[in-house]
Design an enzyme around this catalytic site. Structure first.
Site, PDB file in Angstrom:
ATOM      1  N   HIS A   1      28.117 -39.225  -6.073  1.00  0.00           N
ATOM      2  CA  HIS A   1      27.339 -39.878  -7.374  1.00  0.00           C
ATOM      3  C   HIS A   1      27.774 -39.133  -8.653  1.00  0.00           C
ATOM      4  O   HIS A   1      26.639 -39.493  -9.580  1.00  0.00           O
ATOM      5  CB  HIS A   1      26.024 -40.434  -6.996  1.00  0.00           C
ATOM      6  CG  HIS A   1      26.027 -41.268  -5.714  1.00  0.00           C
ATOM      7  ND1 HIS A   1      26.562 -42.394  -5.604  1.00  0.00           N
ATOM      8  CD2 HIS A   1      25.840 -40.922  -4.466  1.00  0.00           C
ATOM      9  CE1 HIS A   1      26.543 -43.037  -4.223  1.00  0.00           C
ATOM     10  NE2 HIS A   1      25.881 -42.178  -3.590  1.00  0.00           N
TER      11      HIS A   1
ATOM     12  N   CYS B   1       0.895  -1.446   0.126  1.00  0.00           N
ATOM     13  CA  CYS B   1      -0.059  -0.096   0.048  1.00  0.00           C
ATOM     14  C   CYS B   1       0.904   1.223   0.016  1.00  0.00           C
ATOM     15  O   CYS B   1       1.973   1.036   0.045  1.00  0.00           O
ATOM     16  CB  CYS B   1      -0.694   0.085   1.113  1.00  0.00           C
ATOM     17  SG  CYS B   1      -1.818  -1.626   1.383  1.00  0.00           S
TER      18      CYS B   1
ATOM     19  N   GLU C   1      19.822 -17.326 -13.125  1.00  0.00           N
ATOM     20  CA  GLU C   1      18.921 -16.589 -13.551  1.00  0.00           C
ATOM     21  C   GLU C   1      19.261 -14.961 -13.929  1.00  0.00           C
ATOM     22  O   GLU C   1      19.185 -14.636 -14.920  1.00  0.00           O
ATOM     23  CB  GLU C   1      17.529 -16.018 -12.652  1.00  0.00           C
ATOM     24  CG  GLU C   1      16.623 -17.385 -12.486  1.00  0.00           C
ATOM     25  CD  GLU C   1      15.392 -17.040 -11.534  1.00  0.00           C
ATOM     26  OE1 GLU C   1      14.173 -17.203 -11.799  1.00  0.00           O
ATOM     27  OE2 GLU C   1      15.726 -16.594 -10.302  1.00  0.00           O
TER      28      GLU C   1
ATOM     29  N   ASN D   1      -0.848   1.710   6.362  1.00  0.00           N
ATOM     30  CA  ASN D   1      -0.100   0.639   5.734  1.00  0.00           C
ATOM     31  C   ASN D   1       0.163  -0.385   6.740  1.00  0.00           C
ATOM     32  O   ASN D   1       0.374  -0.026   7.750  1.00  0.00           O
ATOM     33  CB  ASN D   1       1.079   0.899   5.074  1.00  0.00           C
ATOM     34  CG  ASN D   1       0.982   1.762   3.820  1.00  0.00           C
ATOM     35  OD1 ASN D   1      -0.173   1.795   3.312  1.00  0.00           O
ATOM     36  ND2 ASN D   1       2.206   2.341   3.203  1.00  0.00           N
ATOM     37  N   GLY D   2       0.276  -2.041   6.209  1.00  0.00           N
ATOM     38  CA  GLY D   2       0.665  -2.705   7.169  1.00  0.00           C
ATOM     39  C   GLY D   2      -0.627  -3.579   7.893  1.00  0.00           C
ATOM     40  O   GLY D   2      -1.634  -3.776   7.365  1.00  0.00           O
TER      41      GLY D   2
ATOM     42  N   TRP E   1      -3.438  -2.307  -1.458  1.00  0.00           N
ATOM     43  CA  TRP E   1      -2.820  -3.593  -2.032  1.00  0.00           C
ATOM     44  C   TRP E   1      -3.564  -4.626  -0.983  1.00  0.00           C
ATOM     45  O   TRP E   1      -3.357  -4.752   0.145  1.00  0.00           O
ATOM     46  CB  TRP E   1      -1.430  -3.795  -2.071  1.00  0.00           C
ATOM     47  CG  TRP E   1      -0.967  -5.323  -2.111  1.00  0.00           C
ATOM     48  CD1 TRP E   1      -0.944  -6.241  -1.286  1.00  0.00           C
ATOM     49  CD2 TRP E   1      -0.631  -5.716  -3.259  1.00  0.00           C
ATOM     50  NE1 TRP E   1      -0.406  -7.471  -1.728  1.00  0.00           N
ATOM     51  CE2 TRP E   1      -0.202  -6.992  -3.006  1.00  0.00           C
ATOM     52  CE3 TRP E   1      -0.071  -5.269  -4.789  1.00  0.00           C
ATOM     53  CZ2 TRP E   1       0.402  -8.038  -3.965  1.00  0.00           C
ATOM     54  CZ3 TRP E   1       0.269  -6.235  -5.484  1.00  0.00           C
ATOM     55  CH2 TRP E   1       0.641  -7.579  -5.150  1.00  0.00           C
TER      56      TRP E   1
ATOM     57  N   ARG F   1       4.164   0.744  -7.054  1.00  0.00           N
ATOM     58  CA  ARG F   1       4.118  -0.373  -5.885  1.00  0.00           C
ATOM     59  C   ARG F   1       3.143  -1.311  -6.035  1.00  0.00           C
ATOM     60  O   ARG F   1       3.011  -2.391  -5.325  1.00  0.00           O
ATOM     61  CB  ARG F   1       3.787   0.416  -4.607  1.00  0.00           C
ATOM     62  CG  ARG F   1       5.063   1.293  -4.271  1.00  0.00           C
ATOM     63  CD  ARG F   1       4.504   2.296  -3.186  1.00  0.00           C
ATOM     64  NE  ARG F   1       4.455   1.759  -1.717  1.00  0.00           N
ATOM     65  CZ  ARG F   1       5.256   1.738  -0.888  1.00  0.00           C
ATOM     66  NH1 ARG F   1       6.558   2.322  -1.093  1.00  0.00           N
ATOM     67  NH2 ARG F   1       5.175   1.275   0.176  1.00  0.00           N
TER      68      ARG F   1
ATOM     69  N   GLU G   1      17.546 -23.140  -4.468  1.00  0.00           N
ATOM     70  CA  GLU G   1      17.144 -21.512  -4.665  1.00  0.00           C
ATOM     71  C   GLU G   1      18.246 -20.569  -4.898  1.00  0.00           C
ATOM     72  O   GLU G   1      18.172 -19.729  -5.764  1.00  0.00           O
ATOM     73  CB  GLU G   1      16.019 -21.105  -3.524  1.00  0.00           C
ATOM     74  CG  GLU G   1      15.674 -19.663  -3.878  1.00  0.00           C
ATOM     75  CD  GLU G   1      14.908 -19.455  -4.987  1.00  0.00           C
ATOM     76  OE1 GLU G   1      14.702 -20.263  -5.519  1.00  0.00           O
ATOM     77  OE2 GLU G   1      14.890 -18.137  -5.096  1.00  0.00           O
TER      78      GLU G   1
ATOM     79  N   LYS H   1       8.474 -12.746 -15.673  1.00  0.00           N
ATOM     80  CA  LYS H   1       7.892 -12.760 -14.344  1.00  0.00           C
ATOM     81  C   LYS H   1       6.537 -13.484 -14.097  1.00  0.00           C
ATOM     82  O   LYS H   1       6.700 -14.408 -13.018  1.00  0.00           O
ATOM     83  CB  LYS H   1       7.640 -11.450 -13.780  1.00  0.00           C
ATOM     84  CG  LYS H   1       7.174 -11.247 -12.556  1.00  0.00           C
ATOM     85  CD  LYS H   1       8.211 -11.002 -11.646  1.00  0.00           C
ATOM     86  CE  LYS H   1       8.094 -11.261 -10.050  1.00  0.00           C
ATOM     87  NZ  LYS H   1       8.863 -11.527  -9.260  1.00  0.00           N
TER      88      LYS H   1
ATOM     89  N   LYS I   1      18.788 -18.265  -8.394  1.00  0.00           N
ATOM     90  CA  LYS I   1      19.183 -17.015  -8.456  1.00  0.00           C
ATOM     91  C   LYS I   1      20.329 -16.647  -9.150  1.00  0.00           C
ATOM     92  O   LYS I   1      20.361 -15.817 -10.178  1.00  0.00           O
ATOM     93  CB  LYS I   1      19.247 -16.698  -6.883  1.00  0.00           C
ATOM     94  CG  LYS I   1      17.947 -16.301  -6.197  1.00  0.00           C
ATOM     95  CD  LYS I   1      17.021 -15.403  -6.563  1.00  0.00           C
ATOM     96  CE  LYS I   1      15.977 -15.939  -7.685  1.00  0.00           C
ATOM     97  NZ  LYS I   1      14.903 -16.576  -7.391  1.00  0.00           N
TER      98      LYS I   1
HETATM   99  C1  G6P Z   1       8.595 -17.738 -13.553  1.00  0.00           C
HETATM  100  C2  G6P Z   1       9.388 -16.423 -12.583  1.00  0.00           C
HETATM  101  C3  G6P Z   1       9.907 -17.120 -11.211  1.00  0.00           C
HETATM  102  C4  G6P Z   1       8.401 -17.929 -10.635  1.00  0.00           C
HETATM  103  C5  G6P Z   1       7.956 -18.946 -11.419  1.00  0.00           C
HETATM  104  C6  G6P Z   1       6.648 -19.268 -10.929  1.00  0.00           C
HETATM  105  O1  G6P Z   1       9.632 -18.312 -13.791  1.00  0.00           O
HETATM  106  O2  G6P Z   1      10.339 -15.976 -13.596  1.00  0.00           O
HETATM  107  O3  G6P Z   1      10.503 -16.259 -10.473  1.00  0.00           O
HETATM  108  O4  G6P Z   1       9.378 -18.458  -9.654  1.00  0.00           O
HETATM  109  O5  G6P Z   1       7.628 -18.278 -12.737  1.00  0.00           O
HETATM  110  O6  G6P Z   1       5.886 -18.187 -10.782  1.00  0.00           O
HETATM  111  P1  G6P Z   1       4.636 -18.130  -9.792  1.00  0.00           P
HETATM  112  O7  G6P Z   1       4.051 -16.764 -10.138  1.00  0.00           O
HETATM  113  O8  G6P Z   1       3.733 -19.323 -10.112  1.00  0.00           O
HETATM  114  O9  G6P Z   1       5.147 -18.196  -8.385  1.00  0.00           O
END
Ligand code: G6P
Length: 620
Positions: free
Chosen positions: A516, A2, A500, A110-111, A84, A27, A493, A615, A497
């Site tokens: 292995h 928000c 990516e 907000n919050g 939001w 935002r 993860e 995204k 990152k």
């Molecule tokens: C795309 C994005 C990732 C995300 C994945 C799943 O590959 O680049 O960052 O983790 O989709 O997206 P979701 O909205 O389902 O979490």
């Protein structure tokens, strides 16, 4: 998340508030509203949708004469908000500003207010009439309850009764030219003008008007009048505050001074986790997940099996969730890549709870996997960040993360929020099924609530070391990541990152499985990132580190602060604060995000928009 903006001064408030809200659009929001003083009343206009909907509602009101009032000279006084949705759906009633029963006090918030349920009940018993489903509205009634002509005093008294993670600004129809703001964790900033002042949740809201700002610290109350701004501690002690001149351009302002959205979002992680936990963990002896649709306590108590379906980063959040749910509630959990699950003719049906984890709630494969499960009789829960997204419409219930809008393509704050939501669900299951001793449950909840603070501490103190390590290794063409137990999804993860955003090849493996296969890849040039935080499997991890070092590779260990067992084993150590080992992934992932980030920056890559990635992936 928000946005808040407020104005006091000689000019008309409304256009300034609308212009401020325009600057907060980045935002993300789903409804908006403003309140301005007109004569001796406050006029609020709110609308679902974007700011053009709000502008439409304002001009419709003006056209019909519904808002016609006697114009007499008075300072422009007003507040505005972009919402939001978190508590309560996207409706006009739930949009801010909110007001008390007599419509004399208006507020924007907000919050999260954690203790709103008990306060709301008390205020209703005293005669207050609530018009929204939000937690925020309680602040308007609470301030009104304490109001006797002195808004500053009423806000201070109300503030002392509120618990949570929030910032708000209040105005009273009886005190023109006055705004009172309060900050508990969520950001709030003053913009200083000539005989006029602004207050906002972020600098862009007033950057076109002034570059002179005053920062409001946590636990402070500010009194904003055209002629100046006073700062007070929550207890009422006056505090000095410097005026700082900032030199941001519009783009820097959107990023809150950070060089990229991704870095900004990494720094928002403490807030995102705190908001996701919010009032859900308020009572300490258990978890309240709120309205989960048809997924009631009975269902959770008797669930036979949980299946999580997800893609990308969300899949990794599910993997961490599995450890927590199985450990604490003893419900068996499978975690499935959605694009595989949907075509596998899966064995699933009544008695199973299928959780679709999706930041966007729109990922095609995740939606399809959820549908497959539902058609076969399973109950489906959507765990998502986006209110009203497709996943929420196709599920039997929804558990929201509250990370706010994420712009960087590589997920960061939404990931930690998903993990936090999984922990909440795991603890709720444990509570309902009686699988954790009450004191262990309470202790774990207390530790969970402490995590935002620890994330903030890491971000404050740990970055220099990570930048240095990034500089040393940014030319490598391959990184191996290793972990065991909850450290394994963290390794996955971290590796995701890095690939990516830096385009460096990575592999992430269960450390015990390294011999292995991946061990064949190691030589003196290979950086190997090992999640070596305190846990029952740390000794095993140290053995794996020795195997790595015997091949001459470079070990970068993520370890628990002060743990001497790693001494002499790693080339580089990145420390995270000590916590419950099951919760450590929420901390351990943060340095890995930063490592990926700084390596990508050293390679001069566009981290917010990496090549070939989207995204939200709404196609198969
Ligand atoms: C795309 C994005 C990732 C995300 C994945 C799943 O590959 O680049 O960052 O983790 O989709 O997206 P979701 O909205 O389902 O979490």
């Amino acid at each position: 998340m928000c946005g808040i903006v407020g104005y006091v001064g000689p000019r008309e408030a409304r256009p300034l508030l609308l212009a401020g809200l325009d600057q907060l659009e980045y935002r993300g929001y789903d409804s908006a509203g403003i309140s301005v003083l007109k004569g001796d009343t406050i006029e609020a206009v709110r609308a679902v949708g974007n700011l053009s909907a709000l502008r439409g509602a304002i001009s419709a009101g003006t056209d019909t004469g519904a808002v016609a009032v006697a114009e007499r000279p008075q300072p422009g006084t007003g507040i505005g908000h972009t919402r939001w949705a978190t508590h309560g759906g996207v409706t006009e009633e739930n949009a801010h500003p909110h007001f008390d029963t007599s419509d004399r006090i208006h507020i924007v918030v907000n919050g999260i207010v954690e203790n709103y349920i008990e306060l709301k009940q008390r205020l209703i018993d005293e005669g207050a009439m609530f018009t929204s489903e939000t937690d925020a509205e309680v602040i308007a009634h609470l301030v009104a309850d304490h109001y006797d002509g002195d808004l500053v005093k009423a806000v201070r008294t109300a503030y002392a009764e509120l618990r949570g993670h929030y910032a708000f600004v209040a105005m009273s129809a009886d005190e023109p030219g006055l705004l009172v703001g309060a900050r508990n964790e969520c950001p709030l900033i003053i913009g200083r003008g000539q005989d006029e002042q602004f207050i906002a949740s972020a600098i862009p809201a007033f950057l076109r008007e002034t570059r002179h700002v005053q920062y409001i610290d946590n636990d402070e109350i500010v009194v904003v009048r055209p002629e100046g701004v006073e700062f007070f501690s929550a207890a009422g002690q006056a505090l000095p505050r410097d005026i700082v001149e900032i030199d941001w351009d519009a783009e820097t302002a959107e990023k809150q001074g950070y060089e990229t959205f991704m870095l900004k979002e990494i720094h928002e992680q403490a807030d995102a986790v705190a908001e996701t936990i919010g009032e859900r963990a308020a009572r300490n002896d258990g978890i309240d997940l709120g309205d989960l649709g048809t997924i009631d306590d009975e269902l959770l108590r008797n669930v036979r099996r949980i299946v999580m379906v997800a893609c990308g980063t969300s899949y990794h959040a599910g993997l961490i969730g599995r450890y927590a749910i199985e450990e604490w509630s003893r419900v068996p959990v499978d975690v499935e890549i959605a694009s595989e699950y949907r075509y596998r003719n899966p064995v699933v049906g009544a008695g199973d709870l299928v959780i679709g984890i999706s930041q966007s709630g729109e990922t095609a494969d995740t939606l399809a996997a959820m549908r497959t499960a539902r058609q076969r009789g399973a109950t489906v829960l959507a765990l998502t960040n986006i209110m009203g997204s497709q996943a929420t419409r196709e599920a039997d219930g929804v558990l929201y993360t509250r990370a706010g809008l994420e712009i960087g393509v590589a997920a960061t704050k939404t990931f930690v929020s998903q993990v936090a939501a999984c922990y909440l669900l795991a603890l709720r299951l444990a509570e309902l099924r009686g699988t954790l001793e009450p004191d262990v449950l309470t202790e774990t909840i207390t530790e969970l609530k402490h995590l935002p603070h620890l994330i903030a501490l890491m971000l404050e103190h740990g970055i220099e070391n990570i930048e240095r390590i990034a500089l040393a290794h940014h030319r490598a063409d391959f990184f191996l990541y290793l972990g065991r137990h909850v450290g394994l999804p963290v390794a996955l993860e971290g590796a995701l990152k890095l690939k990516e955003i830096s385009y460096i090849a990575t592999d992430a493996y269960a450390a015990g499985e390294m011999k292995h296969g991946p061990i064949a890849l190691l030589d003196q040039n290979t950086p190997v990132v090992v999640i070596a935080t305190d846990s029952p499997v740390l000794e095993k991890i140290i053995s794996n580190i020795q195997e790595v070092r015997a091949r001459g590779a470079q070990v970068i260990a993520v370890a628990t602060e002060g743990d001497r067992r790693l001494e002499g084993h790693a080339d580089e150590v990145i420390e995270i604060p000590a916590t419950n080992w099951m919760l450590a992934p929420l901390l351990a992932v943060v340095p890995l995000q930063l490592l990926a980030y700084y390596i990508a920056r050293k390679r001069e890559l566009s981290v917010d928009q990496p090549r070939n990635l989207a995204k939200t992936v709404t196609v198969e």
